[in-house]
Motif scaffolding. Structure first.
Motif, PDB file in Angstrom:
ATOM      1  N   LEU A 124      30.121  44.359  47.598  1.00 30.96           N
ATOM      2  CA  LEU A 124      31.845  44.054  47.913  1.00 30.96           C
ATOM      3  C   LEU A 124      32.143  44.183  49.064  1.00 30.96           C
ATOM      4  O   LEU A 124      33.294  43.262  49.771  1.00 30.96           O
ATOM      5  N   LEU A 164      34.805  37.940  45.566  1.00 32.14           N
ATOM      6  CA  LEU A 164      34.065  37.830  43.949  1.00 32.14           C
ATOM      7  C   LEU A 164      33.947  37.319  42.755  1.00 32.14           C
ATOM      8  O   LEU A 164      33.133  37.101  41.781  1.00 32.14           O
ATOM      9  N   THR A 165      35.149  36.200  42.903  1.00 32.32           N
ATOM     10  CA  THR A 165      35.017  35.375  40.941  1.00 32.32           C
ATOM     11  C   THR A 165      34.398  34.010  41.632  1.00 32.32           C
ATOM     12  O   THR A 165      34.217  33.471  40.703  1.00 32.32           O
ATOM     13  N   TRP A 170      27.390  40.259  40.108  1.00 35.16           N
ATOM     14  CA  TRP A 170      28.449  40.424  38.436  1.00 35.16           C
ATOM     15  C   TRP A 170      27.477  41.056  37.940  1.00 35.16           C
ATOM     16  O   TRP A 170      27.934  42.599  37.579  1.00 35.16           O
ATOM     17  N   VAL A 185      31.041  36.755  32.948  1.00 33.22           N
ATOM     18  CA  VAL A 185      31.977  38.506  33.668  1.00 33.22           C
ATOM     19  C   VAL A 185      32.715  39.177  32.520  1.00 33.22           C
ATOM     20  O   VAL A 185      32.751  40.003  32.990  1.00 33.22           O
ATOM     21  N   ALA A 188      37.055  43.345  50.381  1.00 36.07           N
ATOM     22  CA  ALA A 188      36.668  42.710  48.621  1.00 36.07           C
ATOM     23  C   ALA A 188      36.528  41.852  47.911  1.00 36.07           C
ATOM     24  O   ALA A 188      35.649  41.488  48.051  1.00 36.07           O
ATOM     25  N   GLY A 189      37.735  41.517  47.813  1.00 27.18           N
ATOM     26  CA  GLY A 189      38.179  40.540  46.903  1.00 27.18           C
ATOM     27  C   GLY A 189      38.079  39.230  47.689  1.00 27.18           C
ATOM     28  O   GLY A 189      36.832  38.414  47.108  1.00 27.18           O
TER      29      GLY A 189
END
Lengths: 102, 853
Positions: free
Chosen positions: B215, B224-225, B232, B319, B591-592
């Motif tokens: 994270l 993250l994506t 993941w 995912v 994180a994101g």
């Protein structure tokens, strides 16, 4: 991180519904709800149907509120919403299919 | 992502970059790679000699140690498996007596699960994650080392018990009542309960580490994506470990307390129920299958596109499938209990979930097949193991769907069919992918290329040996052979099948031995590998071979987005080049989005993890040998060690921001609030909350299912107890207020006063809880009373943590570690204080409800 929580909303709701219905099943058997009639069925089935129905409605709400647009975050939100709905539909389907405490 | 030059004759075409395409960070000036290397190596390398062995906290060292140690345990477990096969080869096998046979099959399962599979995945994650995410180390290096020592000590005790004939002998799932004091009077079961719990400290440490690293320690602007799929998979694994292990830890504690102090959690006559153990065990045990499978699947998703010279098909679908697996796998546990007498409707819930979970698994399998179809597969050694995975795992998955069907399950339960199924799933879904992973990453581990031919021979021996052993075992099971029997004198029809299984088992063992020989040969004698030998695009190959202690001389960013940036990164053009302050530094991101947030200064080599694990071990050792009066000393030693962890953290001055890149400076972690420690505390509290929820599940389960209820009348409700409980809750609430005020007033003298008040409040609450404890009914009388004792113990344990954090905050304030920008331990203290208050309030409400209803 907001999109991640939205993507997980469906699976989290499934987890909550699965836990709730399983708990209702155990509590109902212990409290004898299957022997108490109501509206052509029994309290035990009725309680679990209501919980399952409310869960499906909440899943429907999640699908209703899906964001617009494109891109991977939205794709994951959409997939997460459907995973939750299908999981609740399939795993809790037995509430309308079988006896409760036998 | 730029196009990477191919391993073969086909490029790996990019479909979407790993970094945010809108982000940009200017490159640093080019420097001499050699001088950068020397500067970094001075800071990051382990200390020389034996001292370095004991004090290392570097993820490369610890990760490799985990993997090597787990393979040693795998070899021991494999030898035990061969002994089982030797015993079963003929129907009246006299190779082992029954008592020893019981120990050996129990140890085989326990070793393979707890000392091989889980530590192996932990080792791979610790070693690989920083490399593939673009970081210099894991988020908490000392925690990695602590986990390793707990694993090594606990594993050694468990395996060592075999030498003294004291090994666990109740099956790897330790079912009660077989494992209670009446039926297992020796220490054999204690070895399992205490040893496994000790080892699981390493699993919880790794889970927190992996979660926080993924994270927060990714490369700058890697959302993250877009992160590599391995991220993941390991994030899913880590979260599952945080939620899956606490029920097992709780179950082990409860069973050990029953064995040691006669608290009847699982004793039917006194309100307990053996099925509670099964629920707690399988609440861990089934997710565990996916905990093992997900990292293996991550390796497959990494290796297959490289070997097929293409990109992975269906990133988003994979995912989503991971998320589906993570959740659904917690709705299957009862399918291990289909024959215990559960109502049809409950069976149907779990049967449906067990069948449904095949869907996300199949999504991944089809994505991998599609990827191979889309590319041009090169059948190098890792790919051979991948093919072994496909053949084996798909068969295991299909028999899994068969076992998910209740009527078939009732027929096949506890037969060799299940043994065959679980080996197809675990060897197919974990061992083959791990062998592929080792083959794939060995050049990065040792910098050498393998010796031609040996690996292929090992693969074919393992594949043929495995299927020869276990395929026939399906038939043995369908013919009715139960698991865990030592002889079968009246069933000659099983003998030829068992004999063939045993012969092929030896062939499989020869294959694993050859694999180990091949790895050793590669490590010692292989020719030097060229850089990025697979022409992979991922960042783990954007470094010299073997990987240096610091991974990257400068960290990857939007302009150094894949393995082709190897030279720019080595020349310091990436972010945060070198070690100008002499600290072990890595970048921390949001994180994101992956936006750079601050620079974390990581721990250096220290004896503390080793000493802490020894302190924890002293507690477990005292419990194991029955010196219960000595066990509190182990707790005190552990608390002292834990205090030392906090004492060597922190700083007494404000540091200048770090120059990360031209125009980008970031504060060091002491001067931010949203630190790695804070994220780690959230992850830890998730696990903690799960343990508490499992405890509440135990209360609910026994209340509605156990036969000897309702419990006898309680004398707990009295004025002093009610007053003490109210005082405890009030003191906890005051402590929560104090923790917030201590942070808000940190730069003033009143901050120390608030911290002191918080400490006093925690101590008052602990005393009040002790008064409540004096009012408890005898916990040996009934499971309800025992559960109340466990709930009180949970509250006291967290009170000690809160008190220590309050004391840490007080010392921070007194020693000048706080300032306008430095907050010390207060943010963590607040979280634990709130958790303590909330769970205790729920516990009080629960007990009150029990009394009223």
């Amino acid at each position: 991180m907001g999109w991640l929580w939205r993507a997980l909303a469906g699976p989290i709701l499934w987890a909550a519904m699965f836990s709730l219905v399983y708990a209702l099943h155990g509590a109902g058997c212990n409290l004898g709800w299957q022997g108490r009639p109501v509206l052509g069925t029994d309290w035990h089935h009725m309680a679990m149907w209501l919980a399952w129905g409310a869960g499906l409605a909440a899943h429907g709400l999640i699908l209703w509120l899906l964001p617009q647009g494109t891109g991977r975050p939205r794709q994951l939100i959409v997939l997460g919403a459907w995973i939750g709905l299908v999981s609740t539909l399939v795993t809790l389907f037995p509430v309308i299919a079988t006896s409760t405490c036998l | 992502m730029t196009v990477t030059r191919p391993m073969g004759d086909r490029d790996i075409a990019p479909n979407e970059p790993m970094f945010d395409p809108r982000a940009d960070i200017a490159p640093n000036d080019t420097r001499r790679a050699l001088s950068l290397h020397r500067e970094l190596d001075r800071t990051w390398r382990d200390e020389p000699g034996w001292r370095g062995f004991f004090t290392s906290v570097n993820h490369g060292t610890i990760g490799l140690r985990f993997m090597v140690t787990s393979f040693v345990f795998f070899a021991i477990g494999g030898v035990l498996a061969m002994m089982i096969r030797a015993q079963l080869a003929t129907r009246q096998g006299a190779f082992l007596d029954v008592d020893l046979y019981n120990q050996i099959f129990t140890m085989h399962g326990s070793i393979m699960m707890f000392l091989f599979a889980i530590p192996m995945l932990e080792g791979l994650a610790l070693w690989l994650l920083p490399k593939i995410l673009g970081a210099r180390d894991m988020a908490f290096p000392r925690l990695s080392a602590l986990g390793y020592w707990c694993y090594l000590f606990g594993g050694t005790v468990i395996v060592g018990s075999l030498l003294f004939g004291l090994a666990p002998d109740d099956g790897w799932f330790m079912y009660t009542p077989l494992s209670d004091r009446t039926h297992s009077p020796g220490v054999n079961a204690d070895v399992w309960l205490l040893g496994v719990t000790f080892v699981e400290i390493s699993a919880m440490a790794a889970a927190v580490e992996i979660t926080v690293t993924i994270l927060r320690c990714r490369a700058a602007h890697m959302p993250l994506t877009r992160m590599p799929l391995m991220g993941w998979y390991l994030l899913g694994t880590a979260v599952m470990m945080l939620v899956g292990f606490p029920p097992l830890i709780l179950g082990s504690i409860l069973l050990e307390v029953q064995r040691a102090f006669d608290w009847p959690f699982f004793d039917v006559a006194r309100g307990g129920d053996p099925l509670l153990w099964q629920h707690l065990f399988w609440l861990f045990g089934h997710p565990e299958v996916y905990i093992i499978f997900l990292p293996a699947a991550g390796a497959l998703s990494t290796i297959i596109p490289i070997m097929a010279r293409t990109t992975i098909l269906g990133y988003g679908a994979i995912v989503a499938a991971i998320a589906g697996l993570v959740f659904l796998s917690f709705g299957l546990w009862v399918h291990h209990m289909f024959t215990v007498g559960i109502p049809h409707m409950a069976l149907a819930f779990f049967s449906a979930a067990s069948a449904l979970v095949a869907v996300p698994t199949a999504v991944q399998v089809f994505a991998w097949i599609g990827t191979m179809w889309d590319g041009k597969v090169s059948f190098r050694l890792p790919m051979l193991y991948v093919m072994g995975f496909f053949i084996t795992f798909v068969m295991g998955g299909l028999t899994g769907v068969m076992l998910a069907m209740v009527p078939f399950n009732w027929q096949a339960h506890d037969t060799a069919f299940v043994t065959a199924h679980l080996h197809y799933v675990l060897v197919g879904g974990f061992v083959f992918p791990m062998l592929a992973a080792v083959s794939y990453w060995m050049p990065l581990i040792c910098g050498r290329w393998r010796v031609r031919g040996l690996g292929e021979s090992a693969f074919w021996l393992i594949l043929i040996g495995f299927h020869g052993t276990f395929f026939l075992m399906h038939l043995t099971g369908l013919l009715g052979m139960p698991r865990r029997i030592a002889v079968y004198p009246n069933n000659p029809e099983w003998e030829w099948l068992n004999l063939i299984s045993s012969i092929f088992g030896m062939i499989m063992s020869a294959g694993f031995a050859l694999f180990a020989f091949d790895v050793i040969m590669q490590w010692m004698f292989g020719r030097r590998s060229r850089r990025n030998p697979w022409r992979a695009p991922t960042l783990d190959w954007a470094m010299p071979l073997p990987a240096p202690s610091y991974n990257f001389a400068s960290l990857p960013g939007p302009r150094q987005a894949d393995a082709s940036a190897l030279l720019p990164l080595a020349r310091g053009e990436g972010l945060l080049p070198g070690a100008p302050r002499g600290f072990r530094e890595t970048l921390v991101v949001e994180a994101g989005t992956g936006r750079p947030d601050h620079v974390a200064v990581l721990a250096t080599s220290t004896w503390l993890p080793l000493l802490t694990s020894a302190a924890i071990g002293s507690f477990f050792a005292a419990m194991l040998v029955g010196l219960y009066w000595l066990a509190p000393l182990g707790m005190v030693l552990t608390l002292i060690a834990a205090w030392k962890w906090g004492a060597i953290m922190g700083t007494d001055r404000d540091h200048a921001p770090a120059a990360v890149a031209p125009g980008l400076t970031l504060p060091l972690h002491w001067q931010t609030r949203n630190t790695l420690a804070r994220t780690g505390a959230i992850a830890l509290l998730l696990a903690d909350g799960t343990l508490y929820a499992a405890l509440l599940f135990g209360v609910g389960f026994l209340s509605v299912v156990a036969p000897a209820w309702p419990a006898p009348p309680s004398t707990l409700v009295s004025l002093p107890v009610i007053a003490a409980a109210a005082l405890a809750l009030a003191a906890m609430a005051l402590g929560l207020l104090a923790s917030h005020r201590a942070e808000a007033q940190r730069s003033h003298a009143s901050g120390a006063a608030w911290a002191g008040l918080g400490l006093a409040a925690a101590l008052v609450a602990l005393v009040a809880l002790a008064v409540v404890g004096l009012g408890l009914d005898d916990p040996r009388r009934h499971a309800r009373d025992a559960l109340r004792g466990a709930i009180l113990g949970f509250a006291v344990f967290h009170g000690v943590i809160a008190a220590m954090l309050a004391l840490r905050s007080l010392r921070d304030a007194q020693t000048g570690r706080l300032s306008e920008v430095r907050r010390g331990a207060a943010p963590i203290w607040q979280m634990f204080q709130a958790f303590w208050l909330t769970t205790t309030a729920v516990s009080v409400a629960l007990i009150a409800a029990q009394e009223v209803l």
